[in-house]
Scaffold this active site. Structure first.
Site, PDB file in Angstrom:
ATOM      1  N   LYS A  43       1.092  -1.649  -0.180  1.00 63.18           N
ATOM      2  CA  LYS A  43      -0.426   0.258   0.015  1.00 63.18           C
ATOM      3  C   LYS A  43       1.105   0.971   0.321  1.00 63.18           C
ATOM      4  O   LYS A  43       2.238   1.192   0.249  1.00 63.18           O
ATOM      5  CB  LYS A  43      -0.783   0.133   0.922  1.00 63.18           C
ATOM      6  N   TYR A 252      15.886  29.890   8.280  1.00 65.15           N
ATOM      7  CA  TYR A 252      15.102  30.744   8.575  1.00 65.15           C
ATOM      8  C   TYR A 252      15.329  30.640  10.261  1.00 65.15           C
ATOM      9  O   TYR A 252      15.348  29.984  11.581  1.00 65.15           O
ATOM     10  CB  TYR A 252      13.439  29.660   7.983  1.00 65.15           C
TER      11      TYR A 252
END
Length: 358
Positions: A43, A252
């Site tokens: 999956k 950042y």
């Protein structure tokens, strides 16, 4: 401040994923050695590694049972194998889906009485039945089951999910195994499937094991060393080298400040490629076996690395391992406060993918 910037070749990827199909097949053999009928859980595009390529490789190992989450995933896997059993965990959500599953020879996993009624028109076609033995997620309530409910249905597999198999001594495992054994008497002609990767490797019996994270090199155990071979390697290109003086903020928010002059390598991968933004201050990457600290915040396309220890060895255009044989995927996941399953399934679509060990 001295900067060097890598312009790169036109169209060259700044990050790449290498999938070792030979290691994948070895991992499959490791599990199949303890459970003769071993299914592969493919999956989420085989946990982000490419379901078609994974299925093709496992078919060469003799794997003939595959589990997916949805009808659409099942149809995609069917294109890679004509004669394998493909089980759909979610079952048929409506009549259209039920008909499509019959058309594509997909075997639904029935999870409740509504899905059982929905499959009644196709009851001669094989199905799997999911029984809840303790996860309280999907599956029939075992106290409400009776053999009469499934009269006329072709039940090929009865299954349940272990909640705590990553810790083999957790008492939940034996409670679920006992409950599952009691349920099996209702389905005398069906195969029983309880063990996942960890369950199979720790001796929980099943007619069919369902191998998931262990196939892809993740550790199926939370309390034991990883017995599996690494399969996936994520690498990022060195796109810039900068000498940053002491006392300067990096990235950042200026969340990291250099404690001394530092040689910084900027790598061409970030959270858009599946590298978690929340990597802790302990995170490391690797250049030719040398571990290098990640510094500052991971951004969308880039991350900073302290390359001072390999200043004379690192160059623009070098490939740096984010996770792989040197930095284990479970180790990287732990630094980010998550698990290897999430790291793999969040790998970004722009990564250039390579397959080795055919």
């Amino acid at each position: 401040m001295t900067d060097r910037i890598h312009g790169g070749d036109s169209g060259r990827s700044l990050a790449r994923l290498t999938v070792d199909l030979g290691a994948l097949r070895r991992n499959y053999r490791r599990i199949a050695a303890v459970c003769r009928r071993t299914a592969a859980v493919v999956k989420a595009d085989a946990y982000g590694l490419g379901a078609v390529r994974v299925v093709e490789a496992l078919c060469r190992e003799g794997c003939r049972d595959y589990f997916v989450a949805t009808e659409a995933e099942g149809i995609a896997v069917r294109a890679a194998t004509r004669d394998s059993n493909i089980f759909v965990f979610s079952g048929p959500p409506d009549d259209r889906s039920a008909a499509a599953m019959v058309r594509h020879a997909l075997t639904p996993v029935l999870n409740d009485e509504k899905q059982l009624d929905r499959w009644r028109a196709h009851r001669e076609t094989p199905v799997a039945v999911h029984v809840d033995t303790g996860m309280h997620r999907l599956g029939f309530n075992p106290t409400a089951l009776s053999a009469a409910m499934f009269e006329g249905f072709n039940v090929a597999v009865v299954l349940s999910h272990l909640a705590c198999a990553d810790d083999p001594v957790d008492p939940m495992n034996s409670r679920q195994a006992d409950r599952f054994a009691a349920i099996r008497s209702l389905f005398p002609n069906a195969q029983g499937s309880l063990a996942n990767s960890a369950g199979a490797l720790s001796g929980i019996g099943s007619d069919m094991a369902r191998a998931g994270i262990a196939l892809y090199g993740g550790n199926p155990f939370s309390t034991r060393p990883n017995p599996m071979s690494p399969v996936a390697m994520l690498e990022a290109l060195v796109v810039a080298l900068r000498t940053v003086p002491k006392g300067q903020p990096i990235g950042y928010g200026g969340a990291y400040t250099t404690e001394q002059a530092m040689r910084i390598a900027v790598l061409g991968a970030g959270y858009a490629d599946g590298i978690p933004r929340g990597l802790s201050a302990h995170a490391r990457v690797a250049l030719r076996g040398n571990r290098l600290p990640v510094v500052g915040r991971v951004s969308m396309d880039l991350l900073h690395v302290d390359a001072s220890a390999v200043e004379s060895e690192i160059a623009l255009g070098d490939w740096v391992e984010v996770f792989g044989p040197t930095v284990g995927i479970d180790e990287m996941a732990a630094w980010a406060g998550t698990i290897s399953y999430e790291l793999l399934t969040r790998l970004g679509s722009r990564l250039q993918r390579f397959y080795t060990g055919q």
